[in-house]
Design an enzyme around this catalytic site. Sequence first.
Site, PDB file in Angstrom:
ATOM      1  N   LYS A  38       8.010  -2.954   2.847  1.00  0.00           N
ATOM      2  CA  LYS A  38       6.841  -2.178   3.297  1.00  0.00           C
ATOM      3  C   LYS A  38       6.583  -2.527   4.770  1.00  0.00           C
ATOM      4  O   LYS A  38       7.447  -2.262   5.595  1.00  0.00           O
ATOM      5  CB  LYS A  38       5.667  -2.435   2.360  1.00  0.00           C
ATOM      6  N   GLU A  73      24.881 -16.311  -8.894  1.00  0.00           N
ATOM      7  CA  GLU A  73      23.846 -16.870  -9.781  1.00  0.00           C
ATOM      8  C   GLU A  73      23.595 -18.330  -9.441  1.00  0.00           C
ATOM      9  O   GLU A  73      24.538 -19.099  -9.248  1.00  0.00           O
ATOM     10  CB  GLU A  73      24.270 -16.735 -11.241  1.00  0.00           C
ATOM     11  N   ARG A 112      14.690  -3.227   0.374  1.00  0.00           N
ATOM     12  CA  ARG A 112      13.838  -3.277  -0.823  1.00  0.00           C
ATOM     13  C   ARG A 112      14.037  -4.622  -1.498  1.00  0.00           C
ATOM     14  O   ARG A 112      15.168  -5.056  -1.719  1.00  0.00           O
ATOM     15  CB  ARG A 112      14.200  -2.148  -1.786  1.00  0.00           C
ATOM     16  N   THR A 171       6.466  -7.745  -0.904  1.00  0.00           N
ATOM     17  CA  THR A 171       7.698  -6.970  -0.869  1.00  0.00           C
ATOM     18  C   THR A 171       8.278  -7.129   0.537  1.00  0.00           C
ATOM     19  O   THR A 171       7.566  -7.483   1.475  1.00  0.00           O
ATOM     20  CB  THR A 171       7.474  -5.468  -1.145  1.00  0.00           C
ATOM     21  N   ASP A 173      -1.086 -11.332  -3.585  1.00  0.00           N
ATOM     22  CA  ASP A 173       0.028 -10.381  -3.538  1.00  0.00           C
ATOM     23  C   ASP A 173      -0.162  -9.550  -2.273  1.00  0.00           C
ATOM     24  O   ASP A 173      -0.923  -8.584  -2.264  1.00  0.00           O
ATOM     25  CB  ASP A 173       0.011  -9.518  -4.800  1.00  0.00           C
TER      26      ASP A 173
HETATM   27  C1  PLP Z   1       4.419  -2.234  -3.851  1.00  0.00           C
HETATM   28  C2  PLP Z   1       3.683  -3.306  -4.547  1.00  0.00           C
HETATM   29  C3  PLP Z   1       4.285  -4.084  -5.574  1.00  0.00           C
HETATM   30  C4  PLP Z   1       5.589  -3.726  -6.244  1.00  0.00           C
HETATM   31  O1  PLP Z   1       6.687  -3.548  -5.510  1.00  0.00           O
HETATM   32  P1  PLP Z   1       7.971  -2.761  -6.070  1.00  0.00           P
HETATM   33  O2  PLP Z   1       9.032  -3.208  -5.140  1.00  0.00           O
HETATM   34  O3  PLP Z   1       7.634  -1.323  -6.022  1.00  0.00           O
HETATM   35  O4  PLP Z   1       8.215  -3.237  -7.479  1.00  0.00           O
HETATM   36  C5  PLP Z   1       3.559  -5.127  -6.106  1.00  0.00           C
HETATM   37  N1  PLP Z   1       2.319  -5.410  -5.670  1.00  0.00           N
HETATM   38  C6  PLP Z   1       1.702  -4.684  -4.723  1.00  0.00           C
HETATM   39  C7  PLP Z   1       0.319  -5.039  -4.304  1.00  0.00           C
HETATM   40  C8  PLP Z   1       2.354  -3.610  -4.123  1.00  0.00           C
HETATM   41  O5  PLP Z   1       1.721  -2.867  -3.206  1.00  0.00           O
END
Ligand code: PLP
Length: 419
Positions: free
Chosen positions: A231, A57, A237, A228, A201
Amino acid sequence: MPDYRSSLKGSDPAIYNALVAEEQRQQDGIELIPSENYTYPEVLELLGSIFTNKYSEGYPGKRYYGGQENTDLIENLARARATQVFRGEHANVQPLSGSAMNQAVYLALLEPGDRILAMDLSHGGHLTHGAPVSHMGRIFDFSRYKTLPNSGAIDYDHVRDMALQHRPKLLLCGYSSYPRDLDYEAFQSIADEVDAYTMADISHYGGLVAGNAMPNPLDFGFDVITTTTHKSLRGPRGGLIVCKQQHAKAIDSSVFPGLQGGPHMNQVAATAFTLHKAAQPEFTEYCDLVLSNAQALARTLKVEGITLVTGGTSNHLLVLDTIDSFGLDGRDTQNLLDEVGITTNKQVIPDDPLPPFRPSGVRIGTPAATSRGMNNDDMERIAKWTVAALRCHSDRSSIASIKREVLDFCRSYPVPGIG
Ligand SMILES: *Cc1c(COP(=O)(O)O)cnc(C)c1O
């Protein structure tokens, strides 16, 4: 790597068997879900490492627990690599997932009840962009812009009109299901006009930005990007925030102690490794191939007469209108393709007359297939199998023969980290 399998087999056969079956499933099918990928063997190694034992933390040099000499080192490396790869001023690598990372940013920059203008979920935005079913949709006052009815593209004049009308404090762009690139210059100038913060995002295509295959919102003056790490970036993750220095303190204290407790240091170690890989020339080659593979898929599908939302793609994903193309809804399409070993996900299309659990389309993408080494010619074959399976779905022997061809094909592309 310690051989966790041999001990797991004896101590918990049910979980062991599921693991082995999942390895088989990932090996035997073509993964076209655009948000998925196959991570590096080193990431699997680090995620399964003893960094998972450690409580850390706080932030490097300012922790609440002792024994941080190694965790400080990996988190400092992860932060430095993130700012380098994304050309940003400050990075936070602790968000446990993409959703938490977005929540942390909203709560860092805004007060509950403040206005956010974002892309509508049903037009390609994400749940965390203020969908009414999400907690964020209850805490902040979201308005949502939609895409143009015929082209399916974002209309920047409409975004500007909405911004002038709603006066948001935050202008949010980014998507989960929009097959086109964004005009960050337009977003930034709209935000400047109404004095709003800008946040992109880039969760889906963060890897492609890191690999310099797509434009970087930070180069256009954006305040914050979120992505993220699992992806197109191919990592563990998790979530990653890169922002201007002026937001560093607010973002850090929003992630911890605002939203989260102890970071997952095994994940932070794997993120650091992933960002090292993202800085290599081979990663740029990978990203270029992800994009050209998407072009190859689109080209073949169009030749076959398939209807694509926006008419094609300029990123890593495509949205197929399956009602229009095959008379099949997205759920049936997804299930039929599962039968031949092609994994996709059902997807609402803009202004979809059908409900989300049975929408009018599917979404496909190339990051995972490209990680296995599949190329433009392979995409052509995959597109043809896809169309053939959906056109002859009532003919069991054709389905069985496509399934055999897909399986054969998959055997020549081993999944990284398996076997
Ligand atoms: C996948 C995604 C998220 C969320 O990610 P998680 O790890 O599934 O919580 C947020 N914003 C966008 C645009 C995404 O494609």
